[in-house]
Design a protein around this motif. Structure first.
Motif, PDB file in Angstrom:
ATOM      1  N   GLY A   1       0.794  -1.213   0.000  1.00 22.62           N
ATOM      2  CA  GLY A   1       0.000   0.000   0.000  1.00 22.62           C
ATOM      3  C   GLY A   1       0.830   1.268   0.000  1.00 22.62           C
TER       4      GLY A   1
ATOM      5  N   HIS B   1       1.382   1.580   5.374  1.00 19.49           N
ATOM      6  CA  HIS B   1       0.521   0.543   4.815  1.00 19.49           C
ATOM      7  C   HIS B   1      -0.959   0.920   4.791  1.00 19.49           C
ATOM      8  N   SER B   2      -1.231   2.142   4.410  1.00 19.10           N
ATOM      9  CA  SER B   2      -2.620   2.507   4.137  1.00 19.10           C
ATOM     10  C   SER B   2      -3.006   1.999   2.755  1.00 19.10           C
ATOM     11  N   CYS B   3      -4.315   1.914   2.514  1.00 19.23           N
ATOM     12  CA  CYS B   3      -4.800   1.672   1.159  1.00 19.23           C
ATOM     13  C   CYS B   3      -4.491   2.917   0.322  1.00 19.23           C
TER      14      CYS B   3
ATOM     15  N   ARG C   1      -8.834   3.237   5.302  1.00 16.72           N
ATOM     16  CA  ARG C   1      -8.703   1.834   4.899  1.00 16.72           C
ATOM     17  C   ARG C   1      -7.220   1.473   4.944  1.00 16.72           C
ATOM     18  N   HIS C   2      -6.929   0.341   5.576  1.00 13.42           N
ATOM     19  CA  HIS C   2      -5.554  -0.045   5.867  1.00 13.42           C
ATOM     20  C   HIS C   2      -5.267  -1.416   5.263  1.00 13.42           C
ATOM     21  N   VAL C   3      -4.003  -1.663   4.926  1.00  9.53           N
ATOM     22  CA  VAL C   3      -3.585  -2.966   4.412  1.00  9.53           C
ATOM     23  C   VAL C   3      -2.959  -3.742   5.570  1.00  9.53           C
TER      24      VAL C   3
ATOM     25  N   SER D   1      -2.766  -8.915   2.965  1.00  2.12           N
ATOM     26  CA  SER D   1      -3.544  -8.056   2.069  1.00  2.12           C
ATOM     27  C   SER D   1      -5.008  -7.969   2.498  1.00  2.12           C
TER      28      SER D   1
ATOM     29  N   ARG E   1      -7.871  -5.766   3.720  1.00  2.00           N
ATOM     30  CA  ARG E   1      -8.138  -4.333   3.608  1.00  2.00           C
ATOM     31  C   ARG E   1      -9.311  -3.958   4.520  1.00  2.00           C
TER      32      ARG E   1
ATOM     33  N   HIS F   1      -9.938  -1.459   8.289  1.00  2.00           N
ATOM     34  CA  HIS F   1      -9.741  -0.040   8.613  1.00  2.00           C
ATOM     35  C   HIS F   1      -8.940   0.132   9.890  1.00  2.00           C
TER      36      HIS F   1
ATOM     37  N   ASN G   1      -6.198  -7.511  -3.348  1.00  2.00           N
ATOM     38  CA  ASN G   1      -4.999  -6.767  -3.717  1.00  2.00           C
ATOM     39  C   ASN G   1      -5.376  -5.641  -4.673  1.00  2.00           C
TER      40      ASN G   1
ATOM     41  N   CYS H   1      -7.537  -1.387  -4.509  1.00  2.00           N
ATOM     42  CA  CYS H   1      -8.136  -0.355  -3.662  1.00  2.00           C
ATOM     43  C   CYS H   1      -9.598  -0.149  -4.060  1.00  2.00           C
TER      44      CYS H   1
END
Length: 413
Positions: A193, A217-219, A239-241, A245, A247, A249, A272, A274
């Motif tokens: 991300g 590692h955010s989206c 939204r976070h990775v 993978s 996804r 928050h 994988n 967004c």
């Protein structure tokens, strides 16, 4: 990074409803609506309708967006009666291209001392790159400065999807998605991300402190939700990775050390790509426990089947979900929800498209989110923006723009 249409192709029919864009057509009249700056464009070209909204200290509602000539404009209207938009004020942004689509929109925020700021992402030549630009005012929005770049890093990389807000002390905070920590091309090092970066200004945008990392590692392409805590300090969700993978928050205090995050949703959606579908956040002080209200989109397994839905939940003060409060919005076509609250009054709004018609819906609670009433506020045919909530104390309004008009609906609890 994947574009939304590519993402939809990967997910298949279960997500097809998110990819529907109604064709332009006539707009039925809706109570409390009016026509701000012109937005008609070539019928085969998707108009840039995404706008920001905020209520000024004097109680007027302001909006900022692009007109048909891609010029940045502001307008305002008094609240409490029929909407009466002022003449559109075109702002001088030089030769800046301006992102105004979906999750990437111009924004406006008001602070103390007559301060007001407008922020936007300026796309650069390389795909998915940009600068966060800002205009500032010291006279309540009557005049604005020329645009300037907010962050110190000037690489031709991702600085996009900005969010801005003043805290209770009058400090201006700007957050954005940033890719300065990506490993060099050809490196064996992996970095999932992007990252969330921030800076702050104590003089209404005249000067800024250093760029500071909030989290790795955010989206890559989802909006950042902001809310104040009871002490007036800003909290953020995005939204976070997560590992594998996943996804979901993340939640963090804006002033905390880097990567001091809390996982705030547990859909366990492994993808994988967004989704271009960020969360919303609002302070919860209407129940027995202070915390936050949040809304988000995700896919989770329910009875062994994938369930795509926009969900609502309450979080505790650290941002952890109160699992018994998680529920699906009462609309299988809900998308791009927003949330605000004032004590026990909670508002969740979203748009819902079926064929050529899109409806604006609200879910209203008077008991801190324990029970809700569903209402349809308006409808539109053709292209339309995501609905945005704006608040001043107990007053909450929904702003919803389409190719014909900008609808304003004041919420009644």
């Amino acid at each position: 990074m994947k574009l939304l249409n590519r993402w939809c192709a990967v997910l298949g029919l279960v997500m097809a409803w998110l990819c529907v864009v109604p064709q332009a057509g006539a707009q039925e009249g809706v109570k409390e609506s009016s026509k701000p700056a012109a937005t008609s464009q070539h019928r085969h070209q998707r108009p840039k309708l995404a706008m920001g909204a905020a209520i000024a200290p004097d109680g007027r509602l302001w909006v900022v967006g692009l007109n048909a000539q891609a010029q940045l404009f502001v307008q305002s209207t008094p609240l409490g009666a029929a909407v009466q938009w002022s003449e559109a004020h075109i702002l001088n942004t030089g030769a800046d291209p301006i992102a105004a689509d979906g999750e990437s929109r111009p924004k406006i925020a008001f602070g103390p001392n007559g301060w007001a700021v407008i922020s936007y992402t300026m796309p650069l030549a390389k795909p998915y790159t940009g600068f966060i630009r800002m205009l500032r005012s010291s006279d309540g929005g009557q005049t604005f400065s020329a645009p300037f770049t907010v962050h110190q890093d000037r690489q031709e990389i991702t600085h996009r999807f900005d969010s801005v807000a003043f805290d209770a002390q009058g400090v201006l905070h700007t957050l954005w998605v940033d890719k300065r920590d990506q490993p060099p091309k050809g490196s064996a090092q992996k970095y999932a991300g992007a990252a969330i970066y921030r800076n702050e200004s104590k003089d209404g945008g005249q000067t800024f402190g250093p760029d500071t990392k909030v989290a790795d590692h955010s989206c890559e392409c989802c909006r950042i939700g902001l809310a104040r805590n009871p002490q007036g300090q800003l909290q953020a969700t995005w939204r976070h990775v997560f590992e594998g993978s996943i996804r979901d928050h993340a939640f963090a205090s804006v002033g905390a050390a880097a990567n001091r995050i809390t996982r705030s949703t547990h859909d366990n959606w492994q993808i994988n790509a967004c989704p271009h579908h960020g969360p919303g956040l609002a302070l919860d002080i209407g129940g027995t426990q202070t915390g936050y209200h949040t809304v988000w989109f995700g896919i989770r397994k329910v009875n062994g089947q994938d369930q795509a839905a926009v969900r609502y939940a309450r979080l505790n003060t650290q941002g952890k979900p109160l699992t018994e409060t998680v529920r699906v919005l009462p609309d299988p076509r809900a998308e791009h929800a927003d949330v605000l609250a004032d004590g026990p009054n909670v508002a969740v709004v979203w748009r819902s498209s079926e064929g050529a018609v899109t409806s604006l819906k609200a879910w209203l609670s008077t008991d801190g989110g324990q029970n809700f009433t569903l209402k349809t506020l308006g409808q539109a045919t053709g292209y339309n923006d995501h609905p945005r909530l704006a608040q001043s104390g107990a007053r909450m309004v929904v702003v919803w723009r389409n190719t014909q008009e900008t609808q304003v609906h004041e919420l009644r609890f």
